[in-house]
Design a protein around this motif. Structure first.
Motif, mmCIF file in Angstrom:
data_model
loop_
_atom_site.group_PDB
_atom_site.id
_atom_site.type_symbol
_atom_site.label_atom_id
_atom_site.label_comp_id
_atom_site.label_asym_id
_atom_site.label_seq_id
_atom_site.Cartn_x
_atom_site.Cartn_y
_atom_site.Cartn_z
ATOM 1 N N LEU A 213 0.797 -1.227 0.000
ATOM 2 C CA LEU A 213 0.000 0.000 0.000
ATOM 3 C C LEU A 213 0.830 1.278 0.000
ATOM 4 C CD1 LEU A 213 -2.737 -1.078 2.574
ATOM 5 C CD2 LEU A 213 -2.890 -1.112 0.086
ATOM 6 N N LEU A 214 2.002 1.244 0.613
ATOM 7 C CA LEU A 214 2.813 2.462 0.694
ATOM 8 C C LEU A 214 3.644 2.643 -0.570
ATOM 9 C CD1 LEU A 214 4.189 2.289 4.362
ATOM 10 C CD2 LEU A 214 2.353 3.752 3.508
ATOM 11 N N PRO A 215 3.793 3.876 -1.042
ATOM 12 C CA PRO A 215 4.753 4.116 -2.129
ATOM 13 C C PRO A 215 6.145 3.642 -1.721
ATOM 14 C CG PRO A 215 3.386 6.057 -1.737
ATOM 15 C CD PRO A 215 3.093 5.098 -0.616
ATOM 16 N N ALA A 216 6.935 3.203 -2.691
ATOM 17 C CA ALA A 216 8.217 2.557 -2.398
ATOM 18 C C ALA A 216 9.136 3.432 -1.545
ATOM 19 C CB ALA A 216 8.911 2.174 -3.695
ATOM 20 N N ASP A 217 9.224 4.746 -1.855
ATOM 21 C CA ASP A 217 10.130 5.602 -1.081
ATOM 22 C C ASP A 217 9.608 5.822 0.342
ATOM 23 O OD1 ASP A 217 7.995 7.017 -2.171
ATOM 24 O OD2 ASP A 217 9.077 8.924 -2.182
ATOM 25 N N TRP A 218 8.275 5.930 0.508
ATOM 26 C CA TRP A 218 7.687 6.051 1.848
ATOM 27 C C TRP A 218 7.958 4.785 2.650
ATOM 28 C CZ3 TRP A 218 2.194 8.632 1.971
ATOM 29 C CH2 TRP A 218 2.276 9.893 1.369
ATOM 30 N N HIS A 219 7.740 3.643 2.026
ATOM 31 C CA HIS A 219 7.954 2.375 2.720
ATOM 32 C C HIS A 219 9.414 2.234 3.151
ATOM 33 C CE1 HIS A 219 8.805 -2.028 2.861
ATOM 34 N NE2 HIS A 219 7.667 -2.036 3.527
ATOM 35 N N ARG A 220 10.333 2.598 2.267
ATOM 36 C CA ARG A 220 11.753 2.486 2.588
ATOM 37 C C ARG A 220 12.122 3.361 3.775
ATOM 38 N NH1 ARG A 220 13.158 2.422 -2.213
ATOM 39 N NH2 ARG A 220 13.305 4.664 -2.523
ATOM 40 N N ARG A 221 11.635 4.601 3.788
ATOM 41 C CA ARG A 221 11.937 5.508 4.902
ATOM 42 C C ARG A 221 11.291 5.017 6.193
ATOM 43 N NH1 ARG A 221 11.058 9.774 1.068
ATOM 44 N NH2 ARG A 221 8.957 10.100 1.917
ATOM 45 N N TRP A 222 10.035 4.560 6.104
ATOM 46 C CA TRP A 222 9.325 4.111 7.303
ATOM 47 C C TRP A 222 9.999 2.893 7.918
ATOM 48 C CZ3 TRP A 222 6.662 -0.615 7.978
ATOM 49 C CH2 TRP A 222 5.962 -0.713 9.199
ATOM 50 N N ILE A 223 10.324 1.894 7.087
ATOM 51 C CA ILE A 223 10.901 0.663 7.624
ATOM 52 C C ILE A 223 12.298 0.913 8.156
ATOM 53 C CG2 ILE A 223 11.963 -0.273 5.513
ATOM 54 C CD1 ILE A 223 9.865 -2.313 7.960
ATOM 55 N N LYS A 224 13.040 1.815 7.513
ATOM 56 C CA LYS A 224 14.392 2.111 7.995
ATOM 57 C C LYS A 224 14.346 2.750 9.376
ATOM 58 C CE LYS A 224 18.794 3.877 6.314
ATOM 59 N NZ LYS A 224 19.488 4.527 5.179
ATOM 60 N N ARG A 225 13.441 3.694 9.582
ATOM 61 C CA ARG A 225 13.317 4.345 10.890
ATOM 62 C C ARG A 225 12.790 3.365 11.943
ATOM 63 N NH1 ARG A 225 10.616 10.014 8.700
ATOM 64 N NH2 ARG A 225 12.533 10.870 7.806
ATOM 65 N N TRP A 226 11.831 2.556 11.565
ATOM 66 C CA TRP A 226 11.260 1.597 12.509
ATOM 67 C C TRP A 226 12.315 0.584 12.955
ATOM 68 C CZ3 TRP A 226 7.792 0.648 15.940
ATOM 69 C CH2 TRP A 226 7.522 -0.660 16.343
ATOM 70 N N ARG A 227 13.086 0.065 11.997
ATOM 71 C CA ARG A 227 14.114 -0.912 12.346
ATOM 72 C C ARG A 227 15.204 -0.265 13.212
ATOM 73 N NH1 ARG A 227 13.742 -4.990 8.222
ATOM 74 N NH2 ARG A 227 11.668 -5.838 8.585
ATOM 75 N N ALA A 228 15.567 0.971 12.890
ATOM 76 C CA ALA A 228 16.591 1.668 13.678
ATOM 77 C C ALA A 228 16.109 1.864 15.118
ATOM 78 C CB ALA A 228 16.937 3.004 13.043
ATOM 79 N N PHE A 229 14.812 2.175 15.278
ATOM 80 C CA PHE A 229 14.262 2.357 16.619
ATOM 81 C C PHE A 229 14.177 1.034 17.360
ATOM 82 C CE2 PHE A 229 10.398 1.983 19.231
ATOM 83 C CZ PHE A 229 10.702 2.900 20.236
ATOM 84 N N TRP A 230 13.660 0.014 16.701
ATOM 85 C CA TRP A 230 13.403 -1.265 17.359
ATOM 86 C C TRP A 230 14.698 -1.990 17.717
ATOM 87 C CZ3 TRP A 230 9.371 -3.210 19.687
ATOM 88 C CH2 TRP A 230 9.326 -4.571 19.963
ATOM 89 N N ASP A 231 15.713 -1.872 16.861
ATOM 90 C CA ASP A 231 16.952 -2.631 17.048
ATOM 91 C C ASP A 231 18.073 -1.809 17.677
ATOM 92 O OD1 ASP A 231 16.031 -5.057 16.080
ATOM 93 O OD2 ASP A 231 16.497 -4.568 14.009
ATOM 94 N N ARG A 232 17.742 -0.703 18.320
ATOM 95 C CA ARG A 232 18.807 0.071 18.961
ATOM 96 C C ARG A 232 19.423 -0.758 20.098
ATOM 97 N NH1 ARG A 232 13.998 1.704 20.906
ATOM 98 N NH2 ARG A 232 13.778 2.220 23.116
ATOM 99 N N PRO A 233 20.742 -0.699 20.247
ATOM 100 C CA PRO A 233 21.398 -1.512 21.285
ATOM 101 C C PRO A 233 20.920 -1.148 22.684
ATOM 102 C CG PRO A 233 23.001 -0.593 19.738
ATOM 103 C CD PRO A 233 21.689 0.093 19.474
ATOM 104 N N LYS A 234 20.806 -2.161 23.539
ATOM 105 C CA LYS A 234 20.430 -1.930 24.933
ATOM 106 C C LYS A 234 21.645 -1.426 25.713
ATOM 107 C CE LYS A 234 16.300 -3.772 24.317
ATOM 108 N NZ LYS A 234 16.366 -4.031 22.894
ATOM 109 N N ARG A 235 21.422 -0.464 26.588
ATOM 110 C CA ARG A 235 22.526 0.077 27.390
ATOM 111 C C ARG A 235 22.528 -0.544 28.777
ATOM 112 N NH1 ARG A 235 22.601 6.583 25.981
ATOM 113 N NH2 ARG A 235 23.023 6.349 23.761
#
Length: 235
Positions: A213-235
């Motif tokens: 459903l998302l345009p390719a560039d929107w999807h790429r930006r959304w998934i990149k930010r989501w993965r960066a947030f979700w997979d940030r290293p635990k301190r």
């Protein structure tokens, strides 16, 4: 007289409330039934669409798709299962070279693909037979990186090494190119995961919906930010 009328009106309203609750419960039961039917059909599609975990012939290259980070060797259990499967295929001579893709995160010193490559080397796969990318972060970019790292003409015969439910989406992205080599059969996944597979399937549906459903560039930006947030290293 007024009190009598008021009591009668309240008595008339109670059945309506009970009737409303009954309709809501019926609707919830119908929705749950439809959802479980859809889950069953999706599992059936996966079971019929995917070949056995071990291919019948030797393949020149296999693509190992990253899933998540974790405490053991830096990899989560799903990523490790993919590494173990790829290493077993390499040891038996069913795949000659391996390409690891995925897991690029701006806040991590090493991408998941590099961690998988190191884990494969520790399991006896010669380093000269392993390559990995450093930039891909979702299934679409995984496949783009894999194409760039594979020898010319190898994509058609490439083994796609991942979890069975993920392979359905991978096959859509590769437009049917490559041969799936699931880490386990759907039956084995059901026995291992039990009711938790219901959540796995709904995550896959969310990924399908976002990708479609998302345009390719929107999807790429959304998934990149989501993965960066979700997979940030635990301190």
């Amino acid at each position: 007289m007024h009190a009598f009328r008021q009591g009668r009106a309240q008595a008339q309203r109670k059945p309506r409330r009970r009737g409303g609750r009954s309709r809501l419960l019926l609707l919830a039961a119908l929705l749950l039934g439809a959802d479980l039917l859809a889950v069953g059909l999706y599992l059936g599609w996966a079971g019929m669409s995917l070949p056995p975990s071990v291919p019948a012939t030797t393949h020149s290259v296999g693509v190992v798709f990253f899933d998540g980070f974790g405490a053991r060797e830096g990899l989560g259990p799903v990523s490790l299962a993919r590494v173990e499967h790829a290493a077993a295929l390499a040891r038996t001579g069913l795949v000659e070279r391996l390409v690891c893709v995925g897991g690029s995160r701006p806040q991590r010193p090493e991408p998941g693909a590099a961690l998988m490559a190191a884990a494969l080397a520790r399991r006896g796969v010669p380093s000269a037979r392993i390559r990995h990318d450093t930039a891909s972060f979702d299934t679409r970019t995984n496949w783009q990186s894999a194409l760039a790292l594979m020898p010319a003409g190898a994509a058609e015969q490439a083994l796609l090494i991942s979890s069975p439910l993920h392979l359905l989406r991978i096959r859509f992205i590769t437009a049917g190119t490559g041969t799936p080599a699931p880490t386990a059969s759907i039956g084995a996944e059901l026995r291992r995961r039990g009711p938790a597979i219901w959540l796995d399937i709904h995550r896959e549906w969310l990924a399908w919906a976002a990708m479609t459903l998302l345009p390719a560039d929107w999807h790429r930006r959304w998934i990149k930010r989501w993965r960066a947030f979700w997979d940030r290293p635990k301190r």
